[in-house]
Design an enzyme around this catalytic site. Structure first.
Site, PDB file in Angstrom:
ATOM      1  N   ALA A  45       1.254  -1.308   0.232  1.00 34.26           N
ATOM      2  CA  ALA A  45       0.187   0.054   0.193  1.00 34.26           C
ATOM      3  C   ALA A  45       0.584   1.328   0.156  1.00 34.26           C
ATOM      4  O   ALA A  45      -0.119   2.008  -0.321  1.00 34.26           O
ATOM      5  CB  ALA A  45      -1.745  -0.414   0.773  1.00 34.26           C
TER       6      ALA A  45
ATOM      7  N   HIS B 192      -2.126   6.697   3.904  1.00 33.55           N
ATOM      8  CA  HIS B 192      -0.838   6.648   4.936  1.00 33.55           C
ATOM      9  C   HIS B 192       0.733   7.765   4.472  1.00 33.55           C
ATOM     10  O   HIS B 192       0.573   8.532   3.059  1.00 33.55           O
ATOM     11  CB  HIS B 192       0.164   5.357   4.182  1.00 33.55           C
ATOM     12  CG  HIS B 192      -0.870   3.594   4.555  1.00 33.55           C
ATOM     13  ND1 HIS B 192      -0.198   3.143   5.134  1.00 33.55           N
ATOM     14  CD2 HIS B 192      -1.963   3.271   3.455  1.00 33.55           C
ATOM     15  CE1 HIS B 192      -1.416   1.871   5.093  1.00 33.55           C
ATOM     16  NE2 HIS B 192      -1.519   1.856   3.904  1.00 33.55           N
TER      17      HIS B 192
END
EC number: 1.4.1.21
Length: 273
Positions: free
Chosen positions: A130, A226
């Protein structure tokens, strides 16, 4: 194979869940030359699976890998599968790709697999998942790093079924709410489906125990975000990604599957990107 022959890649998936199916779907659409999905390892190989690529062999025992003439094994079945399949994969294929990197919270397992890889001449590969690409952080770690902070922000529904439900009321949130702060080891161990990726940022930088992770549930978030911040002798790094969740599993990001596709395609491509 001469230097001018195109490489081939015989591939086996361990697991056929949301991530593996998405990777298989994308590879089928893109048809990278030389890539063959030859097997899928599952626990219940007698159950009918209509979405498998044509001609794929279902296996259920690590010993069966030796029969397949494999180049790459991709684990996408959860961290328990890393211990079960890891040694056989490293002995039977040139590369073992580990998606469930939270397995490496177990130092003994990591060292055991590294030892097997060294003896077999194979490689353990951690896809960027990710995070897209952490090449800059890996390069920065050549010089001393002072600090790495990885913040993971997901909508409340992505935290359902996890320990987050005991730490805050996910249904009543009105604002972004941090509910965990600790080491990457602690985060990945307690939240393996959501914070598995923290192991990647940790092992790319200053390790599982020095990397700090913050977990946030945000009712305004529509994507899994993130943010990796690092400082050290190299300078400063601030990387932010907002990933669409995987359609069939909101705990994972579409980028997780895309990073695996990139890794597979780079193994046979004339230009590596």
């Amino acid at each position: 194979m001469s230097a001018f022959d195109r490489p081939r890649l015989n591939l086996c998936f361990v697991g056929w869940g949301a991530i593996a199916r998405r990777v298989g779907e994308l590879l089928a659409e893109r048809h990278p030359q030389g890539v063959n999905i030859v097997a899928v390892a599952v626990r219940d190989h007698n159950r009918r699976r209509d979405d498998l690529p044509a001609g794929v062999r279902l296996i259920s025992e690590p010993s069966e890998l030796a029969e397949l003439d494999l180049d790459m094994v991709i684990e996408a079945a959860g961290r328990d599968a890393v211990a079960v399949w890891g040694e056989a994969a490293l002995r039977c294929a040139a590369s073992f790709i580990i998606s469930s990197t939270s397995a490496f919270c177990d130092d003994a397992l990591l060292q055991r697999l590294v030892s097997v890889a060294e003896k077999a001449g194979s490689r353990i590969v951690m896809p960027s998942g990710a995070l897209g690409d952490l090449g800059a952080l890996t390069a920065a770690s050549i010089l001393p790093l002072k600090e790495v902070v990885h913040t993971i922000i997901k909508p409340p529904r992505a935290w359902r079924g996890t320990a987050a439900e005991t730490m805050l009321d996910l249904e009543a949130l009105e604002a972004a709410s941090p509910f965990f702060e600790g080491s990457a080891r602690e985060a990945a161990d307690r939240f393996p489906q959501n914070a598995n990726v923290a192991v990647i940022s940790a092992l790319s930088g200053i390790g599982l125990d020095r990397t700090r992770v913050v977990l946030v549930a945000d009712p305004a978030a529509s994507r899994n975000a993130h943010r990796v911040e690092a400082s050290g002798a190299f300078g400063r790094l601030d990387l932010t990604l907002e990933n669409e969740p995987l359609a069939t599993n909101p705990k994972s990001s579409e980028m997780t599957a895309l990073s695996l596709v990139r890794l597979v395609e780079n193994a046979v491509a004339p230009i590596v990107r």
